[in-house]
Design a protein around this motif. Structure first.
Motif, PDB file in Angstrom:
ATOM      1  N   LEU A  52     -69.015   0.023  14.202  1.00 29.53           N
ATOM      2  CA  LEU A  52     -68.435   0.931  13.280  1.00 29.53           C
ATOM      3  C   LEU A  52     -68.431   2.230  13.967  1.00 29.53           C
ATOM      4  N   GLN A  54     -68.201   6.002  14.668  1.00 32.74           N
ATOM      5  CA  GLN A  54     -68.528   7.200  14.015  1.00 32.74           C
ATOM      6  C   GLN A  54     -67.462   8.011  13.378  1.00 32.74           C
ATOM      7  N   GLN A  56     -64.880   6.690  12.570  1.00 34.73           N
ATOM      8  CA  GLN A  56     -64.408   5.802  11.274  1.00 34.73           C
ATOM      9  C   GLN A  56     -65.394   5.957  10.078  1.00 34.73           C
ATOM     10  N   ARG A  57     -66.377   6.114  10.237  1.00 32.02           N
ATOM     11  CA  ARG A  57     -67.641   6.598   9.162  1.00 32.02           C
ATOM     12  C   ARG A  57     -67.409   7.852   8.665  1.00 32.02           C
ATOM     13  N   ARG A  60     -64.156   7.524   6.513  1.00 27.17           N
ATOM     14  CA  ARG A  60     -64.459   6.922   5.389  1.00 27.17           C
ATOM     15  C   ARG A  60     -65.107   7.677   4.282  1.00 27.17           C
ATOM     16  N   ASN A  61     -66.393   8.387   4.711  1.00 26.04           N
ATOM     17  CA  ASN A  61     -66.793   9.570   3.918  1.00 26.04           C
ATOM     18  C   ASN A  61     -65.763  10.629   3.398  1.00 26.04           C
TER      19      ASN A  61
END
Length: 205
Positions: A52, A54, A56-57, A60-61
């Motif tokens: 996953l 970072q 993409q995180r 997403r956030n």
């Protein structure tokens, strides 16, 4: 995610303006007036950064913050810079405005006038179940319309209900620790606590 070639990355670094960097290299680069390029280099849990990324995180956030009614940058692309090392990046549209850290540094009086609304904003995050461990003055922007927005929110968790009193206390302690580590002089901590308590009372009225 698209893989960025070494030549493409070199061109971005050569032509862009480095806004943030650390001992491992550039972190945020301004590509042009409308685009920033953010680089994520994992320090640990390399397997997770591969599974996953970072970037993409972060994207997403950003989407989840916007869905919760919190202003955040819009990420336009997530990229691999070195998949084997878990290094990823993203291109996003920056928010206009100034960080509360900049405002506090240039004019403590102006910051003091913003304090009640800053406390209300923190309370709003907590009421919407948003636990932002890296909550500090550098990550909150005052926008041109006098509202607040968030940046640099990789370290973010969303709860299904408002934060418990334990998590609220922990989150505020993170902010206080930041102020102490960075030796922020003259910060009205007691006033912030009082303003937060008032925002909590008003939400229950």
């Amino acid at each position: 995610m698209r893989i960025v070639t070494a030549q493409e990355l070199e061109n971005w670094l050569a032509s862009g303006e480095v806004l943030e960097k650390d001992g491992r290299g550039p972190k945020v680069i301004r590509l042009n007036e409308k685009q920033l390029f953010k680089i994520f280099r994992p320090r640990r849990r390399l397997w997770l950064a591969r599974l996953l990324p970072q970037a993409q995180r972060f994207e997403r956030n950003a989407r989840r913050l916007l869905a919760h009614g919190i202003t955040a940058p819009v990420v336009t692309e997530c990229l691999w810079l070195n998949k084997a090392q878990g290094i990823s990046g993203c291109i996003y549209t920056p928010l206009p405005g100034y960080s509360l850290e900049q405002i506090h540094r240039r004019s403590p009086e102006e910051f003091d006038s913003l304090l009640p609304r800053f406390a209300e904003f923190i309370h709003l995050l907590h009421r919407r179940g948003i636990y932002f461990r890296s909550l500090h003055l550098g990550n909150v922007l005052l926008l041109p319309d006098d509202s607040f927005g968030l940046i640099d929110f990789l370290d973010l968790r969303f709860k299904r209900a408002p934060l418990s009193s334990r998590l609220v206390k922990r989150n505020l302690e993170h902010l206080r620790s930041y102020l102490q580590r960075n030796r922020v002089e003259g910060f009205p901590w007691s006033a912030l606590q009082s303003a937060y308590a008032k925002a909590e009372q008003n939400s229950k009225a």
